[in-house]
Every structure is written in C-alpha cells, then in structure tokens.
Scaffold this motif. Structure first.
Motif, PDB file in Angstrom:
ATOM      1  N   SER A 282       0.843  -1.194   0.000  1.00 41.64           N
ATOM      2  CA  SER A 282       0.000   0.000   0.000  1.00 41.64           C
ATOM      3  C   SER A 282       0.881   1.249   0.000  1.00 41.64           C
ATOM      4  O   SER A 282       1.900   1.309   0.693  1.00 41.64           O
ATOM      5  CB  SER A 282      -0.902   0.020   1.237  1.00 41.64           C
ATOM      6  N   PRO A 283       0.506   2.268  -0.774  1.00 42.58           N
ATOM      7  CA  PRO A 283       1.323   3.485  -0.814  1.00 42.58           C
ATOM      8  C   PRO A 283       1.217   4.333   0.442  1.00 42.58           C
ATOM      9  O   PRO A 283       2.057   5.216   0.666  1.00 42.58           O
ATOM     10  CB  PRO A 283       0.758   4.235  -2.023  1.00 42.58           C
ATOM     11  N   ASP A 284       0.197   4.105   1.278  1.00 43.53           N
ATOM     12  CA  ASP A 284       0.032   5.017   2.412  1.00 43.53           C
ATOM     13  C   ASP A 284      -0.420   4.368   3.721  1.00 43.53           C
ATOM     14  O   ASP A 284      -0.306   4.981   4.779  1.00 43.53           O
ATOM     15  CB  ASP A 284      -0.957   6.139   2.058  1.00 43.53           C
ATOM     16  N   CYS A 285      -0.898   3.115   3.693  1.00 42.93           N
ATOM     17  CA  CYS A 285      -1.372   2.524   4.944  1.00 42.93           C
ATOM     18  C   CYS A 285      -1.353   1.002   4.811  1.00 42.93           C
ATOM     19  O   CYS A 285      -2.334   0.394   4.376  1.00 42.93           O
ATOM     20  CB  CYS A 285      -2.781   3.024   5.275  1.00 42.93           C
ATOM     21  N   GLY A 286      -0.226   0.397   5.202  1.00 43.59           N
ATOM     22  CA  GLY A 286      -0.109  -1.041   5.040  1.00 43.59           C
ATOM     23  C   GLY A 286       0.681  -1.674   6.170  1.00 43.59           C
ATOM     24  O   GLY A 286       1.166  -1.000   7.087  1.00 43.59           O
ATOM     25  N   TYR A 287       0.828  -3.027   6.072  1.00 47.08           N
ATOM     26  CA  TYR A 287       1.469  -3.776   7.150  1.00 47.08           C
ATOM     27  C   TYR A 287       1.968  -5.089   6.578  1.00 47.08           C
ATOM     28  O   TYR A 287       1.511  -5.543   5.519  1.00 47.08           O
ATOM     29  CB  TYR A 287       0.443  -4.020   8.264  1.00 47.08           C
ATOM     30  N   ARG A 288       2.899  -5.728   7.295  1.00 46.45           N
ATOM     31  CA  ARG A 288       3.359  -7.072   6.940  1.00 46.45           C
ATOM     32  C   ARG A 288       3.402  -7.917   8.214  1.00 46.45           C
ATOM     33  O   ARG A 288       4.004  -7.506   9.222  1.00 46.45           O
ATOM     34  CB  ARG A 288       4.754  -7.052   6.304  1.00 46.45           C
ATOM     35  N   TYR A 289       2.775  -9.050   8.175  1.00 49.22           N
ATOM     36  CA  TYR A 289       2.818  -9.971   9.317  1.00 49.22           C
ATOM     37  C   TYR A 289       4.049 -10.870   9.196  1.00 49.22           C
ATOM     38  O   TYR A 289       4.442 -11.269   8.091  1.00 49.22           O
ATOM     39  CB  TYR A 289       1.559 -10.831   9.347  1.00 49.22           C
ATOM     40  N   THR A 290       4.629 -11.182  10.353  1.00 50.11           N
ATOM     41  CA  THR A 290       5.815 -12.042  10.374  1.00 50.11           C
ATOM     42  C   THR A 290       5.508 -13.432  10.912  1.00 50.11           C
ATOM     43  O   THR A 290       6.416 -14.253  11.069  1.00 50.11           O
ATOM     44  CB  THR A 290       6.915 -11.403  11.236  1.00 50.11           C
ATOM     45  N   LYS A 291       4.241 -13.685  11.208  1.00 50.89           N
ATOM     46  CA  LYS A 291       3.840 -15.012  11.687  1.00 50.89           C
ATOM     47  C   LYS A 291       2.407 -15.275  11.279  1.00 50.89           C
ATOM     48  O   LYS A 291       1.663 -14.352  10.918  1.00 50.89           O
ATOM     49  CB  LYS A 291       3.988 -15.119  13.209  1.00 50.89           C
ATOM     50  N   THR A 292       2.014 -16.518  11.331  1.00 50.85           N
ATOM     51  CA  THR A 292       0.658 -16.878  10.931  1.00 50.85           C
ATOM     52  C   THR A 292      -0.323 -16.596  12.066  1.00 50.85           C
ATOM     53  O   THR A 292       0.056 -16.384  13.214  1.00 50.85           O
ATOM     54  CB  THR A 292       0.560 -18.371  10.568  1.00 50.85           C
ATOM     55  N   SER A 293      -1.591 -16.629  11.700  1.00 52.06           N
ATOM     56  CA  SER A 293      -2.657 -16.402  12.681  1.00 52.06           C
ATOM     57  C   SER A 293      -3.256 -17.708  13.183  1.00 52.06           C
ATOM     58  O   SER A 293      -4.310 -17.713  13.819  1.00 52.06           O
ATOM     59  CB  SER A 293      -3.761 -15.536  12.061  1.00 52.06           C
ATOM     60  N   SER A 294      -2.572 -18.831  12.916  1.00 51.12           N
ATOM     61  CA  SER A 294      -3.149 -20.146  13.234  1.00 51.12           C
ATOM     62  C   SER A 294      -3.384 -20.350  14.726  1.00 51.12           C
ATOM     63  O   SER A 294      -4.259 -21.126  15.123  1.00 51.12           O
ATOM     64  CB  SER A 294      -2.242 -21.258  12.693  1.00 51.12           C
ATOM     65  N   SER A 295      -2.618 -19.659  15.566  1.00 52.80           N
ATOM     66  CA  SER A 295      -2.775 -19.837  17.012  1.00 52.80           C
ATOM     67  C   SER A 295      -3.796 -18.873  17.627  1.00 52.80           C
ATOM     68  O   SER A 295      -4.060 -18.927  18.825  1.00 52.80           O
ATOM     69  CB  SER A 295      -1.423 -19.637  17.713  1.00 52.80           C
ATOM     70  N   GLN A 296      -4.371 -18.000  16.787  1.00 55.81           N
ATOM     71  CA  GLN A 296      -5.312 -17.003  17.290  1.00 55.81           C
ATOM     72  C   GLN A 296      -6.736 -17.562  17.352  1.00 55.81           C
ATOM     73  O   GLN A 296      -7.076 -18.513  16.644  1.00 55.81           O
ATOM     74  CB  GLN A 296      -5.298 -15.766  16.377  1.00 55.81           C
ATOM     75  N   PRO A 297      -7.578 -16.991  18.218  1.00 54.36           N
ATOM     76  CA  PRO A 297      -8.994 -17.400  18.230  1.00 54.36           C
ATOM     77  C   PRO A 297      -9.594 -17.222  16.841  1.00 54.36           C
ATOM     78  O   PRO A 297      -9.439 -16.173  16.215  1.00 54.36           O
ATOM     79  CB  PRO A 297      -9.633 -16.435  19.235  1.00 54.36           C
ATOM     80  N   GLY A 298     -10.256 -18.242  16.348  1.00 54.40           N
ATOM     81  CA  GLY A 298     -10.817 -18.179  15.013  1.00 54.40           C
ATOM     82  C   GLY A 298      -9.776 -18.233  13.923  1.00 54.40           C
ATOM     83  O   GLY A 298     -10.092 -18.013  12.745  1.00 54.40           O
ATOM     84  N   LYS A 299      -8.506 -18.510  14.322  1.00 52.30           N
ATOM     85  CA  LYS A 299      -7.388 -18.595  13.380  1.00 52.30           C
ATOM     86  C   LYS A 299      -7.212 -17.308  12.554  1.00 52.30           C
ATOM     87  O   LYS A 299      -6.778 -17.335  11.398  1.00 52.30           O
ATOM     88  CB  LYS A 299      -7.556 -19.802  12.451  1.00 52.30           C
ATOM     89  N   ALA A 300      -7.556 -16.162  13.172  1.00 57.85           N
ATOM     90  CA  ALA A 300      -7.403 -14.876  12.494  1.00 57.85           C
ATOM     91  C   ALA A 300      -6.940 -13.818  13.494  1.00 57.85           C
ATOM     92  O   ALA A 300      -7.253 -13.888  14.685  1.00 57.85           O
ATOM     93  CB  ALA A 300      -8.717 -14.450  11.854  1.00 57.85           C
ATOM     94  N   PHE A 301      -6.174 -12.851  12.997  1.00 56.98           N
ATOM     95  CA  PHE A 301      -5.782 -11.721  13.824  1.00 56.98           C
ATOM     96  C   PHE A 301      -6.958 -10.739  13.935  1.00 56.98           C
ATOM     97  O   PHE A 301      -7.614 -10.436  12.932  1.00 56.98           O
ATOM     98  CB  PHE A 301      -4.574 -10.982  13.223  1.00 56.98           C
ATOM     99  N   THR A 302      -7.202 -10.256  15.137  1.00 57.25           N
ATOM    100  CA  THR A 302      -8.252  -9.253  15.340  1.00 57.25           C
ATOM    101  C   THR A 302      -7.620  -7.870  15.255  1.00 57.25           C
ATOM    102  O   THR A 302      -6.735  -7.519  16.041  1.00 57.25           O
ATOM    103  CB  THR A 302      -8.936  -9.420  16.707  1.00 57.25           C
ATOM    104  N   VAL A 303      -8.081  -7.092  14.280  1.00 52.19           N
ATOM    105  CA  VAL A 303      -7.549  -5.746  14.053  1.00 52.19           C
ATOM    106  C   VAL A 303      -8.516  -4.729  14.645  1.00 52.19           C
ATOM    107  O   VAL A 303      -9.712  -4.728  14.326  1.00 52.19           O
ATOM    108  CB  VAL A 303      -7.355  -5.474  12.551  1.00 52.19           C
ATOM    109  N   THR A 304      -7.998  -3.847  15.509  1.00 54.73           N
ATOM    110  CA  THR A 304      -8.803  -2.772  16.079  1.00 54.73           C
ATOM    111  C   THR A 304      -8.201  -1.434  15.668  1.00 54.73           C
ATOM    112  O   THR A 304      -7.059  -1.363  15.196  1.00 54.73           O
ATOM    113  CB  THR A 304      -8.874  -2.863  17.612  1.00 54.73           C
ATOM    114  N   ALA A 305      -8.970  -0.375  15.834  1.00 53.43           N
ATOM    115  CA  ALA A 305      -8.484   0.944  15.417  1.00 53.43           C
ATOM    116  C   ALA A 305      -9.097   2.029  16.292  1.00 53.43           C
ATOM    117  O   ALA A 305     -10.256   1.940  16.689  1.00 53.43           O
ATOM    118  CB  ALA A 305      -8.827   1.197  13.951  1.00 53.43           C
ATOM    119  N   ILE A 306      -8.297   3.051  16.575  1.00 49.04           N
ATOM    120  CA  ILE A 306      -8.752   4.243  17.294  1.00 49.04           C
ATOM    121  C   ILE A 306      -8.576   5.441  16.355  1.00 49.04           C
ATOM    122  O   ILE A 306      -7.460   5.731  15.908  1.00 49.04           O
ATOM    123  CB  ILE A 306      -7.950   4.496  18.582  1.00 49.04           C
TER     124      ILE A 306
END
Length: 332
Positions: A270-294
């Motif tokens: 993304s040119p202005d708002c992006g991210y890169r994960y360095t690990k999988t979400s397999s160990s998370q509830p629902g096997k997904a990362f929960t993203v929150t924002a303020i």
C-alpha cells in the motif's frame, strides 16, 4: 456601579464593547425534573436552570433560590469555565455577586438593573440599543454591564437587551455548545477495509493493505451547530489519524484514509497505509488476527466571539485478517 443619571454618554461605548446578540425568547423553566409546579423558581429571564437538591440546606418557604453558579447557592455551574483575555487575567468566576453573570462576548459581567427605568424617564437615554416599540421594550430588560481589567470599567454602563446575553443564568459557554455540536455529529470510528479481506487468507511477509471506507461520519468533514439564547457555535470535525492495532503485537498509524486495494495492484505494498505480518494467525482465536483501530478527530469550533479546537477519539468495529504460511511442495 454607575448611577442611572448621566449614563447616556456611556451607552455608545457599551454598545461597541459589548455587542448585543438577540437569540430565542426565553421559555418558562420546568422544575422537579421537568414537571411544572415543583416549587423551584429559576433566575429571572433564565430559560432553564439546574437546582442541586442535595445538601446545602436553605430553600425554605419564602426563600429566593440562588442562581446556579453562585457560590452560596448550594448548586454549581457544572463544568462551565469563564476567562478574561485582557491583561492576562485568565479564569474568572462565571457568576459574581456584585457584578452578575459573565458574558463571553465582550468578556464583561451583566446583571439586571433594579429598578428598571421607566420608559419616560427623563434621565434615561436608550441610545443605539433602543427597542423598536414599547411592546418590545417590555419584553426585554436593562442590564448593568461591568468590564473588569485594564480600565475597561469605562466601557461598561447600562444597556437594554431583548434576550439574556450568553452565559446569563449559568447558561452554556461557547466550548460547552461546541461539545453539544459534536454530539450531534455522531462521529464514528474507522470502517476498516483490508486485503486480504474477511474469508480470504494472506501470507506471512506479503503486503497487507488497510484502509478506512470513507464517509462523512468515519472521515469528515462533518459540521454541526448548537445554540443558546444569544449565541450559536458551529463546529467542523476532521480525522487527524487512525491508529491500528494489528493483533500480533504490532501497530500502524495512518494519517490518510488509506487506499482501497484493487486486483491491478498485484503484490505491491500500500502506498500510504499497510502492514506485513511475520507469523501466521493459526494460534489465534478463530485462526485470524483481530484488528482494532482508534480514530482521532480534531474539531474546530467558532462562535460567540471565540474559537477553539477539541480532540476526541472513536473506536472501530474490529476486523479479522487471516494469515497463513506458504508451503513448499516437493516433487517426487
């Protein structure tokens, strides 16, 4: 306080130093939580007032209730704060027993002149504040005006006004009206969009796109106004930044709404708002990362001869991002 006689020369100065702002006519105040006939009398010309019924004593039969904000009244003027900018005086009482109620427009104190002058008083000059008719004169009041600081008492005097000035009777300050305007805006947190989107799986190390689905209530600008007798405040809100918590311990702060992902972008970041994960979400509830924002909103307001800025925040509805890991398949 100046006497009634000889004030004619002072009226013009008062009209310049303290401009008249005519608002809505005052309505009868309700008592006991809005039920009429509860035995509570608001200060004269005050359309609404709060009486603190807890502690303090007094208030017996035949005792005139003291106005909210009067230190001896057992009540308070809430969070209202009043300031005089002249001579760096700073914060002052919103009510003074000798001078009356503080009017932020002109930064002077106003109190009802007692007794009111007769319409045919030989020593009274209505000046530039003259009412249009005898009927209008009867609806308004003559006020004593006192302007503390820097010799500004000379800018005071007496003037007639159809309606109470801003702040009279413990009415809301300009900043409090700005807060009311913000409530009307119904500002929201970010409407989070992402690639990969819900139901799809991204890969460790690959670019993740984040954005806020722009709408007035999620990004701005949003404008609203709030009024009290004699004063209207208009506020405009815009987003300053959005702080994303990505669910893996990392975060990203974006000062733009972000760019929605399209297939033509391929594997670009993304040119202005992006991210890169360095690990999988397999160990998370629902096997997904929960993203929150303020979301941090900045609100600029102006009215009643004043202006200011307010910062407020809103939370977003969480989003889910699933991240897997590419598996190498060995050929036989």
């Amino acid at each position: 306080m100046l006497s009634l006689r000889g004030r004619g020369a002072l009226l013009a100065a008062a009209a310049v130093a303290v401009p008249l702002h005519l608002g809505l006519a005052a309505a009868p105040a309700a008592a006991d939580g809005g039920k009429p006939g509860g035995g509570v009398t608001c200060p004269e010309l005050v359309p609404d007032c709060d009486i603190n019924a807890e502690g303090g004593g007094g208030g017996g039969k035949g005792e005139k209730p003291k106005p909210a904000g009067d230190p001896g009244g057992g009540g308070g003027a809430g969070s209202a704060k009043c300031y005089i900018e002249w001579d760096n005086i700073g914060e002052v009482p919103c009510y003074d027993a000798d001078m009356g109620w503080f009017n932020p427009v002109g930064q002077c104190y106003w109190e009802i002149l007692e007794p009111q002058p007769a319409k045919d008083a030989a020593d009274w000059e209505w000046g530039t504040a003259a009412p249009a008719s005898d009927a209008e004169r009867a609806k308004g009041k003559v006020y004593n005006v006192t302007c503390p600081g820097g010799g500004r008492e000379l800018a005071g005097g007496s003037t007639w006004s159809l309606n109470p000035p801003p702040g009279f009777g413990g009415g809301p300050t300009a900043e409090e009206l700005a807060q009311e305007a913000i409530k009307k805006m119904r500002l929201l947190g970010a409407d989070i969009g992402s690639a990969p989107k819900a139901g799809k799986t991204g890969l460790v190390g690959m670019p993740v796109w984040i954005w806020n689905n722009k709408a007035p209530r999620t990004w701005g600008p949003v404008t609203a106004s709030a009024s009290a007798p004699g004063i209207t405040v208009t506020a405009t809100a815009n987003v300053k930044k959005i702080a994303y918590t990505m669910g893996d311990g990392g975060s990203e702060v974006c000062t733009t709404a972000g760019t929605p992902y399209e297939k033509r972008f391929g594997g670009q970041p993304s040119p202005d708002c992006g991210y890169r994960y360095t690990k999988t979400s397999s160990s998370q509830p629902g096997k997904a990362f929960t993203v929150t924002a303020i979301t941090t909103w900045t609100v600029h307001w102006a009215g009643g001869g004043q202006a200011g800025d307010i910062t407020t925040t809103r939370e977003a509805e969480p989003a889910q991002i699933t991240i897997g890991e590419a598996q190498a398949v060995a050929k036989p």
